[in-house]
Structures are given as structure tokens and as C-alpha cells.
Design a protein around this motif. Structure first.
Motif, PDB file in Angstrom:
ATOM      1  N   UNK A 180      -8.005  14.885 -52.730  1.00 41.47           N
ATOM      2  CA  UNK A 180      -7.522  15.793 -51.677  1.00 41.47           C
ATOM      3  C   UNK A 180      -6.694  15.030 -50.650  1.00 41.47           C
ATOM      4  N   UNK A 181      -7.101  13.779 -50.401  1.00 37.78           N
ATOM      5  CA  UNK A 181      -6.311  12.967 -49.462  1.00 37.78           C
ATOM      6  C   UNK A 181      -4.915  12.729 -50.040  1.00 37.78           C
ATOM      7  N   UNK A 182      -4.865  12.370 -51.329  1.00 37.28           N
ATOM      8  CA  UNK A 182      -3.558  12.108 -51.970  1.00 37.28           C
ATOM      9  C   UNK A 182      -2.673  13.351 -51.973  1.00 37.28           C
ATOM     10  N   UNK A 183      -3.309  14.511 -52.085  1.00 35.58           N
ATOM     11  CA  UNK A 183      -2.545  15.763 -52.168  1.00 35.58           C
ATOM     12  C   UNK A 183      -2.308  16.384 -50.791  1.00 35.58           C
ATOM     13  N   UNK A 184      -2.703  15.633 -49.757  1.00 32.75           N
ATOM     14  CA  UNK A 184      -2.501  16.107 -48.373  1.00 32.75           C
ATOM     15  C   UNK A 184      -3.129  17.490 -48.165  1.00 32.75           C
ATOM     16  N   UNK A 185      -4.346  17.659 -48.757  1.00 27.63           N
ATOM     17  CA  UNK A 185      -5.076  18.925 -48.610  1.00 27.63           C
ATOM     18  C   UNK A 185      -6.444  18.623 -48.008  1.00 27.63           C
ATOM     19  N   UNK A 186      -7.128  19.659 -47.569  1.00 24.71           N
ATOM     20  CA  UNK A 186      -8.413  19.466 -46.902  1.00 24.71           C
ATOM     21  C   UNK A 186      -9.518  20.278 -47.574  1.00 24.71           C
ATOM     22  N   UNK A 187     -10.615  19.602 -47.853  1.00 26.88           N
ATOM     23  CA  UNK A 187     -11.807  20.258 -48.402  1.00 26.88           C
ATOM     24  C   UNK A 187     -12.578  20.859 -47.232  1.00 26.88           C
ATOM     25  N   UNK A 188     -13.063  22.053 -47.395  1.00 28.84           N
ATOM     26  CA  UNK A 188     -13.936  22.644 -46.376  1.00 28.84           C
ATOM     27  C   UNK A 188     -15.356  22.139 -46.665  1.00 28.84           C
ATOM     28  N   UNK A 189     -15.816  21.214 -45.847  1.00 29.40           N
ATOM     29  CA  UNK A 189     -17.117  20.560 -46.090  1.00 29.40           C
ATOM     30  C   UNK A 189     -18.216  21.316 -45.346  1.00 29.40           C
ATOM     31  N   UNK A 190     -18.959  22.123 -46.108  1.00 31.91           N
ATOM     32  CA  UNK A 190     -20.082  22.894 -45.542  1.00 31.91           C
ATOM     33  C   UNK A 190     -21.336  22.042 -45.748  1.00 31.91           C
ATOM     34  N   UNK A 191     -21.591  21.180 -44.784  1.00 34.43           N
ATOM     35  CA  UNK A 191     -22.654  20.186 -44.941  1.00 34.43           C
ATOM     36  C   UNK A 191     -23.951  20.584 -44.276  1.00 34.43           C
ATOM     37  N   UNK A 192     -24.877  19.629 -44.274  1.00 34.46           N
ATOM     38  CA  UNK A 192     -26.216  19.911 -43.731  1.00 34.46           C
ATOM     39  C   UNK A 192     -26.188  20.224 -42.237  1.00 34.46           C
ATOM     40  N   UNK A 193     -25.137  19.764 -41.540  1.00 32.24           N
ATOM     41  CA  UNK A 193     -25.059  20.038 -40.092  1.00 32.24           C
ATOM     42  C   UNK A 193     -25.091  21.541 -39.827  1.00 32.24           C
ATOM     43  N   UNK A 194     -24.494  22.320 -40.726  1.00 33.32           N
ATOM     44  CA  UNK A 194     -24.499  23.777 -40.544  1.00 33.32           C
ATOM     45  C   UNK A 194     -25.547  24.463 -41.439  1.00 33.32           C
ATOM     46  N   UNK A 195     -25.720  23.980 -42.665  1.00 36.92           N
ATOM     47  CA  UNK A 195     -26.625  24.730 -43.563  1.00 36.92           C
ATOM     48  C   UNK A 195     -28.088  24.636 -43.138  1.00 36.92           C
ATOM     49  N   UNK A 196     -28.461  23.552 -42.470  1.00 31.78           N
ATOM     50  CA  UNK A 196     -29.858  23.415 -42.015  1.00 31.78           C
ATOM     51  C   UNK A 196     -30.254  24.488 -41.005  1.00 31.78           C
ATOM     52  N   UNK A 197     -29.238  25.137 -40.432  1.00 30.37           N
ATOM     53  CA  UNK A 197     -29.525  26.193 -39.437  1.00 30.37           C
ATOM     54  C   UNK A 197     -29.759  27.545 -40.110  1.00 30.37           C
ATOM     55  N   UNK A 198     -29.553  27.605 -41.429  1.00 35.44           N
ATOM     56  CA  UNK A 198     -29.711  28.877 -42.157  1.00 35.44           C
ATOM     57  C   UNK A 198     -31.087  28.869 -42.838  1.00 35.44           C
ATOM     58  N   UNK A 199     -32.074  29.401 -42.120  1.00 37.45           N
ATOM     59  CA  UNK A 199     -33.453  29.371 -42.614  1.00 37.45           C
ATOM     60  C   UNK A 199     -33.901  30.788 -42.971  1.00 37.45           C
ATOM     61  N   UNK A 200     -34.177  31.004 -44.220  1.00 36.32           N
ATOM     62  CA  UNK A 200     -34.694  32.298 -44.676  1.00 36.32           C
ATOM     63  C   UNK A 200     -36.205  32.287 -44.441  1.00 36.32           C
ATOM     64  N   UNK A 201     -36.644  33.096 -43.472  1.00 37.34           N
ATOM     65  CA  UNK A 201     -38.058  33.073 -43.048  1.00 37.34           C
ATOM     66  C   UNK A 201     -38.830  34.192 -43.750  1.00 37.34           C
ATOM     67  N   UNK A 202     -40.185  34.119 -43.696  1.00 38.10           N
ATOM     68  CA  UNK A 202     -40.984  35.206 -44.270  1.00 38.10           C
ATOM     69  C   UNK A 202     -40.637  36.561 -43.652  1.00 38.10           C
ATOM     70  N   UNK A 203     -40.351  36.566 -42.334  1.00 42.72           N
ATOM     71  CA  UNK A 203     -39.961  37.835 -41.679  1.00 42.72           C
ATOM     72  C   UNK A 203     -38.690  38.394 -42.316  1.00 42.72           C
ATOM     73  N   UNK A 204     -37.715  37.527 -42.509  1.00 43.57           N
ATOM     74  CA  UNK A 204     -36.438  37.988 -43.073  1.00 43.57           C
ATOM     75  C   UNK A 204     -36.626  38.431 -44.521  1.00 43.57           C
ATOM     76  N   UNK A 205     -37.491  37.718 -45.253  1.00 44.74           N
ATOM     77  CA  UNK A 205     -37.774  38.133 -46.635  1.00 44.74           C
ATOM     78  C   UNK A 205     -38.428  39.512 -46.664  1.00 44.74           C
ATOM     79  N   UNK A 206     -39.368  39.710 -45.742  1.00 43.82           N
ATOM     80  CA  UNK A 206     -40.057  41.005 -45.683  1.00 43.82           C
ATOM     81  C   UNK A 206     -39.077  42.103 -45.315  1.00 43.82           C
ATOM     82  N   UNK A 207     -38.177  41.770 -44.401  1.00 40.97           N
ATOM     83  CA  UNK A 207     -37.126  42.721 -43.973  1.00 40.97           C
ATOM     84  C   UNK A 207     -36.273  43.100 -45.184  1.00 40.97           C
ATOM     85  N   UNK A 208     -35.896  42.110 -45.982  1.00 40.44           N
ATOM     86  CA  UNK A 208     -35.097  42.395 -47.177  1.00 40.44           C
ATOM     87  C   UNK A 208     -35.846  43.347 -48.090  1.00 40.44           C
TER      88      UNK A 208
END
Ligand code: RIB
Ligand code: CA
Length: 324
Positions: A180-208
Motif C-alpha cells: 500500500x505504501x508503494x501504491x501510495x494508498x492507505x489501508x483503513x486499520x480498524x485495530x484494537x484501539x477501537x474494537x475493544x470498545x465494542x462489547x456485546x453484553x448479556x443485556x444487549x444479547x437479551x435485547x437482540x
């Protein structure tokens, strides 16, 4: 206008939830699902993808088997996290008569040499690295690459500094980020900094479950093992569902914010698999990634539930109360 997407993944519990979200979103056409060894061995991952497609009544979506081992490192699975069957020990029946004789890299190459196509990568980047090595022209035609992987300031989940997808095959991640660097393009890096905030809880499961018993029961079935894992290892009530955020972000870029930076991958030694994010431009290299660091958690769950449970936004008011 639907956007054509290939989902490259290692199902895997959270990969499965991501596939469900993608298939429930009219903005994208899932042209195919390519499987890479990761959470589960590649054949098991392909079988799990077919089980999810069966549940979603979308056996029309083709599944292609890719790399059965990383480029160089020994293959290390994550069945301790995803269960002996890779799908939370739900032990759903296999979906037979569904095998394609084309492999993942061939499908990626043919798809990319056709119409415009993006890739949402939810596992190790081995298939994409092999595509780059075999068909760099096709690789260069990836419209956008959203990769769940890596981490900036958040600690690792396979070592103090490394996230599983890039730790499992650091050479592949290095090749893809370098390409991607060679092609002058950018990867959208969805890393742990953001994904760790997405917690599927028992309440949300029950809601589903209360709002859509069939979908809720399926999600409960494949996530129970994952909930137990999170309690045992992190004393967390709930489970971090990394991969669906990559799909949600592909659908709505407003969900996450971050910054552009040059990212390199450590391929050896004590920090193997670490994403070295040059946030302060020490290397004076052109950015090859958009590193995402903030996420609108409530908005994610609105989107996730609205799509999976086929709900109107006004019916989602309870989320205000149960998403912290
Ligand atoms: O580190 C989390 C990532 O590794 C997720 O994609 C999970 O499914 C595993 O592939
Ligand atoms: Ca994954």
C-alpha cells in the motif's frame, strides 16, 4: 449504488457476526467470502462460513478456501477463544455440497480484474499477501481495504504489543502494508484501539433475542463460549466483537475517527506482529494507513441491531439505556 465487496476472514465467532452484518446491509454486495487460516484452520473456517450463510439463507454467496498456513511462521490457531469448532462450540451441522474448486487467491484475482471491488479483511492477511505476490496488478485494483487488525496505543491480545491477525502472519501484514505504501494508498486499520470498545453484553444479547428471537438465539448460541472466555481471561462481562466494527465502518465512515500515518509491521523478535505506527513522522515516509482510534459505540450498536434485527431506528431507544 451497491458497493462490491469481498470479505476475507477466519470464522471465527466475530467474523461470523461481521458476515451477518454485511449480508444484512443493502449498501454492499458480498461478491464472495475468502477464507484464511486464523482463528480456525482454513477448512473449518470455510465450513463455518457456510453455516452462517445457511442461517442467513444466503447460500448463493460463494466461499473460497485460501491459505492453510502463514507465509513463514508456524500456524497458530485461536480455537481456545473460538471453541473447538471455531464457532463457539455451537457444533452446528455442516453444510454439504457447497464446495467450489476455485481457490481464494484466484477468486480475488478474477474479481479484482473485473469490476471495482473492495476488500474487508477480518483475519490474517495471508491471502492478500499471496495475491500481491502472484498478481500485483489485481492487488493494485483493490478499491479500498478495511482491515481489522493491529493496534496503536491499545495493548496487544497475543503479546503485550501484538494483535492476533497481524501476529499470526506478520510477514503477510508487512507485505500488504508495504504494498500500500508503494501504491501510495492507505489501508483503513480498524485495530484494537477501537474494537475493544465494542462489547456485546448479556443485556444487549437479551435485547437482540427479545426483538428477533431467531437471530438473537443464533447469536447467543455462537457467542456463549466467547462470553465465558472473556470472563475467564479478562473478567469482562460480555465479549469484544472486533470484526463487525470493520464492516460497520465500511458502511459508515463516521463511526470511527483516527489519523493518517506510516505503519510498519515487526516481523521478528520479542515484538513480532506489532504495528509500529509512526504518528510523529520519524521515518518521513508517506502514510500507508488510516489508523482509527475513536469510535461512536452507540452508533455502532444502532447500525448493528438495525441491520441484523431489521429494525427501525426509533425502536432502538432502549440501547440508550443499555450501552454504557
Ligand atoms: O485480534 C482480533 C482478531 O483476530 C479478530 O479478527 C478475530 O476474529 C481474530 O481473527
Ligand atoms: Ca477474524
Amino acid at each position: 449504488m451497491k458497493r462490491k465487496v469481498i470479505i476475507d476472514c477466519d470464522p471465527g465467532i466475530d467474523d461470523s457476526l461481521a458476515i451477518m452484518l454485511a449480508l444484512s446491509s443493502p449498501e454492499i454486495e458480498v461478491a464472495g467470502i475468502t477464507i484464511v487460516c486464523g482463528n480456525a484452520p482454513v477448512e473449518m473456517g470455510a465450513g463455518n462460513a457456510r453455516k452462517v450463510l445457511q442461517f442467513m439463507n444466503r447460500l448463493d454467496v460463494p466461499v473460497y478456501v485460501g491459505a492453510e498456513k502463514p507465509l513463514r511462521r508456524a500456524y497458530i490457531n485461536a480455537l481456545d477463544t473460538h471453541g473447538a469448532d471455531g464457532l463457539g462450540e455451537s457444533f452446528l451441522p455442516e453444510v454439504e455440497g457447497y464446495r467450489t474448486d476455485m481457490d481464494a487467491v484466484t477468486f480475488l484475482r478474477q474479481s479484482l480484474m473485473g469490476e471495482t471491488c473492495s476488500v474487508i479483511a477480518l483475519g490474517p492477511l495471508t491471502n492478500l499477501a499471496n495475491l500481491y505476490k502472484e498478481a500485483p496488478d489485481a492487488f493494485a485494483r483493490i478499491e479500498e481495504l478495511v482491515s481489522m487488525g493491529g493496534n496503536y496505543k491499545s495493548h496487544g491480545n497475543c503479546s503485550p504489543v501484538a494483535e492476533y491477525n497481524y501476529w499470526a502472519d506478520p510477514d503477510a501484514a508487512d507485505i500488504v502494508y508495504d504494498a500500500f505504501a508503494r501504491q501510495h494508498k492507505k489501508i483503513h486499520m480498524v485495530g484494537l484501539d477501537v474494537t475493544r470498545q465494542i462489547v456485546l453484553t448479556p443485556d444487549l444479547l437479551e435485547y437482540m433475542y427479545r426483538l428477533d428471537a431467531a437471530c438473537g438465539a443464533f447469536v447467543k448460541k455462537i457467542t456463549k463460549f466467547y462470553l465465558d472466555f472473556h470472563w475467564e481471561w479478562e473478567h469482562l462481562i460480555g465479549c469484544v466483537i472486533n470484526d463487525p466494527l470493520a464492516v460497520a465502518y465500511f458502511l459508515n465512515r463516521e463511526l470511527c475517527r483516527g489519523f493518517e500515518a506510516y505503519v510498519d509491521i515487526e516481523t521478528d523478535g520479542i515484538s513480532i506482529g506489532q504495528t509500529v505506527v509512526d504518528a510523529y513522522d520519524f521515518y518521513k515516509k508517506e502514510a500507508n494507513a488510516i489508523v482509527l482510534t475513536e469510535v461512536e459505540v452507540k452508533e455502532f450498536f444502532y447500525l448493528f441491531f438495525a441491520r441484523l434485527l431489521h429494525m427501525k431506528k426509533e425502536d432502538l431507544d432502549l440501547i440508550e439505556q443499555i450501552v454504557k
